[in-house]
Design a protein around this motif. Structure first.
Motif, PDB file in Angstrom:
ATOM      1  N   LEU A   1       0.818  -1.213   0.000  1.00  0.00           N
ATOM      2  CA  LEU A   1       0.000   0.000   0.000  1.00  0.00           C
ATOM      3  C   LEU A   1       0.854   1.268   0.000  1.00  0.00           C
ATOM      4  CD1 LEU A   1      -2.677  -1.118   2.631  1.00  0.00           C
ATOM      5  CD2 LEU A   1      -2.983  -0.956   0.149  1.00  0.00           C
TER       6      LEU A   1
ATOM      7  N   TRP B   1       2.215   3.279  -2.170  1.00  0.00           N
ATOM      8  CA  TRP B   1       1.931   4.454  -2.990  1.00  0.00           C
ATOM      9  C   TRP B   1       0.767   5.243  -2.425  1.00  0.00           C
ATOM     10  CZ3 TRP B   1       6.089   5.366  -5.176  1.00  0.00           C
ATOM     11  CH2 TRP B   1       6.842   4.375  -5.805  1.00  0.00           C
ATOM     12  N   TRP B   2      -0.151   4.581  -1.780  1.00  0.00           N
ATOM     13  CA  TRP B   2      -1.280   5.287  -1.169  1.00  0.00           C
ATOM     14  C   TRP B   2      -0.821   6.145   0.001  1.00  0.00           C
ATOM     15  CZ3 TRP B   2      -6.135   5.719  -2.999  1.00  0.00           C
ATOM     16  CH2 TRP B   2      -6.489   4.856  -4.057  1.00  0.00           C
ATOM     17  N   TRP B   3      -0.062   5.536   0.924  1.00  0.00           N
ATOM     18  CA  TRP B   3       0.302   6.341   2.101  1.00  0.00           C
ATOM     19  C   TRP B   3       1.469   7.291   1.821  1.00  0.00           C
ATOM     20  CZ3 TRP B   3       5.181   5.580   4.071  1.00  0.00           C
ATOM     21  CH2 TRP B   3       5.776   4.319   3.935  1.00  0.00           C
TER      22      TRP B   3
ATOM     23  N   CYS C   1      -0.255  10.198   0.338  1.00  0.00           N
ATOM     24  CA  CYS C   1      -0.939  10.924   1.409  1.00  0.00           C
ATOM     25  C   CYS C   1       0.064  11.740   2.219  1.00  0.00           C
ATOM     26  CB  CYS C   1      -1.675   9.922   2.302  1.00  0.00           C
ATOM     27  SG  CYS C   1      -2.669  10.672   3.606  1.00  0.00           S
TER      28      CYS C   1
ATOM     29  N   GLY D   1      -3.821   7.039   4.139  1.00  0.00           N
ATOM     30  CA  GLY D   1      -3.666   6.391   2.838  1.00  0.00           C
ATOM     31  C   GLY D   1      -4.402   5.066   2.759  1.00  0.00           C
ATOM     32  N   VAL D   2      -4.347   4.289   3.836  1.00  0.00           N
ATOM     33  CA  VAL D   2      -5.046   2.995   3.861  1.00  0.00           C
ATOM     34  C   VAL D   2      -6.558   3.221   3.836  1.00  0.00           C
ATOM     35  CG1 VAL D   2      -5.478   0.933   5.255  1.00  0.00           C
ATOM     36  CG2 VAL D   2      -3.155   1.793   4.986  1.00  0.00           C
TER      37      VAL D   2
ATOM     38  N   LEU E   1      -8.126   5.739   2.439  1.00  0.00           N
ATOM     39  CA  LEU E   1      -8.495   6.127   1.070  1.00  0.00           C
ATOM     40  C   LEU E   1      -8.451   4.937   0.118  1.00  0.00           C
ATOM     41  CD1 LEU E   1      -6.668   9.563   0.849  1.00  0.00           C
ATOM     42  CD2 LEU E   1      -9.122   9.162   1.082  1.00  0.00           C
ATOM     43  N   ARG E   2      -7.515   4.011   0.355  1.00  0.00           N
ATOM     44  CA  ARG E   2      -7.471   2.785  -0.452  1.00  0.00           C
ATOM     45  C   ARG E   2      -8.729   1.954  -0.226  1.00  0.00           C
ATOM     46  NH1 ARG E   2      -8.311  -0.730  -3.088  1.00  0.00           N
ATOM     47  NH2 ARG E   2      -6.980  -2.392  -3.927  1.00  0.00           N
TER      48      ARG E   2
ATOM     49  N   TRP F   1     -11.359   3.483  -2.309  1.00  0.00           N
ATOM     50  CA  TRP F   1     -11.161   3.209  -3.734  1.00  0.00           C
ATOM     51  C   TRP F   1     -11.492   1.759  -4.088  1.00  0.00           C
ATOM     52  CZ3 TRP F   1     -11.119   6.285  -7.616  1.00  0.00           C
ATOM     53  CH2 TRP F   1     -10.648   5.859  -8.867  1.00  0.00           C
ATOM     54  N   SER F   2     -11.428   0.859  -3.111  1.00  0.00           N
ATOM     55  CA  SER F   2     -11.654  -0.564  -3.400  1.00  0.00           C
ATOM     56  C   SER F   2     -13.075  -0.826  -3.879  1.00  0.00           C
ATOM     57  CB  SER F   2     -11.342  -1.419  -2.169  1.00  0.00           C
ATOM     58  OG  SER F   2     -12.281  -1.187  -1.138  1.00  0.00           O
TER      59      SER F   2
END
Length: 331
Positions: free
Chosen positions: A98, A100-102, A105, A228-229, A231-232, A235-236
């Protein structure tokens, strides 16, 4: 398929699984056998469902597998092997996958904080609208520094840990809604920018950074990871990929739970640093060095250990043996 013959051939395996499930304490060998029997009976259930769907037998095996799954989870929770696997595989792999997400962020929040702080510093009139002169004087000359030492270190560490864990948990739990995570993060960095700009305007910038950096690097990184997690998770279900929305959300949710548990441990560490290192009489450079070391250790944990765990196939999700009772078989 002759269902009676199949029952006779496998009844011993089911009875043995029943015995293992009923046991309150199991040796290491028995715990391993429980997992093996679980997988074996899951295969039997799949065969029965596919070849001879007997309602009573399907219900019995499903219930047995459900009890076995609970027994496996209860036996694995206190296991040192399970704890070690979590720390060396599931958690770092989840952080790495994960990343790239955090990291996105983190970068976005650092930029927003920097822009806000620079703007506030160059517009001192805004300070007067936010806080009165007496409050500014108290913050600059007393409150900001004394905040870290006015309470007993152990009690302060506990309070900080609970507060930061709560903020991170909210970022993850509200992630499915998307916007609440952005609002939580903005409030967090806005407060930092306002206080920082006030300290800098009154020539207390060195004190501000000297007290924020030792614990703030790891603490804020954890909060941005949670954001970030979260927001992931949002997005899921917006873009589930090749999965159904429910399956994508379930997988992302289980991985998010892994991250949430691990962040609790990291925030405990940052809370200890904030309570015992930040207000300590150590030179400023030494306190900052400890904070930088903690941040570097975290990044190494993700990009060395996490990358290796991901290469071994770890994902941060639960193991396949705990997700379903059905096992693909060929009749």
């Amino acid at each position: 398929m002759d269902i009676d013959a199949y029952v006779m051939a496998n009844a011993r395996s089911w009875e043995r699984l029943e015995q293992l499930v009923r046991q309150r304490r199991r040796s290491g060998a028995e715990a391993d056998e429980l997992v093996d029997r679980y997988q074996q009976v899951a295969t039997h259930l799949s065969v029965v469902r596919t070849s001879a769907p007997d309602g009573e037998l399907v219900a019995y095996l499903s219930a047995l597998l459900g009890r076995a799954r609970i027994a496996m989870l209860s036996s694995r929770v206190p296991s040192w092997r399970g704890v070690a696997s979590f720390l060396t595989d599931r958690f770092p792999a989840a952080l790495y996958q994960l990343r790239w997400w955090w990291l996105g962020c983190l970068l976005a929040n650092v930029i927003v904080t920097g822009v806000m702080m620079a703007w506030l510093v160059h517009h001192p009139e805004v300070e007067q609208a936010l806080i009165g002169p007496a409050e500014v004087d108290q913050l600059v000359n007393s409150d900001f520094e004394s905040y870290y030492s006015e309470n007993a270190a152990s009690a302060f560490a506990t309070r900080v840990w609970i507060n930061n864990t709560w903020v991170s948990a909210l970022c993850i739990a509200l992630g499915i809604l998307g916007l609440p995570v952005v609002w939580l993060l903005f409030n967090n960095v806005a407060n930092l920018a306002v206080v920082g700009s006030i300290m800098i305007q009154h020539d207390r910038g060195a004190l501000f950074w000297g007290l924020i950096i030792p614990h703030g690097l790891l603490e804020l990184t954890c909060v941005f990871v949670a954001g970030g997690v979260g927001l992931r998770l949002f997005w899921s279900w917006i873009e589930p990929g090749g999965l159904s929305r429910s399956a994508a959300l379930a997988s992302a949710g289980r991985t998010a739970a892994t991250v949430a548990l691990g962040l609790g441990l990291l925030l405990l560490l940052s809370g200890i640093v904030e309570a015992f290192v930040t207000p300590s009489p150590l030179p400023t450079w030494a306190r900052i060095a400890i904070g930088v070391l903690a941040e570097v250790a975290f990044l190494a944990y993700v990009f060395v250990l996490g990358r290796a765990a991901a290469a071994r196939g770890a994902t941060g999700d639960l193991g396949a043996d705990l997700l379903e009772d059905r096992v693909a078989t060929q009749a």
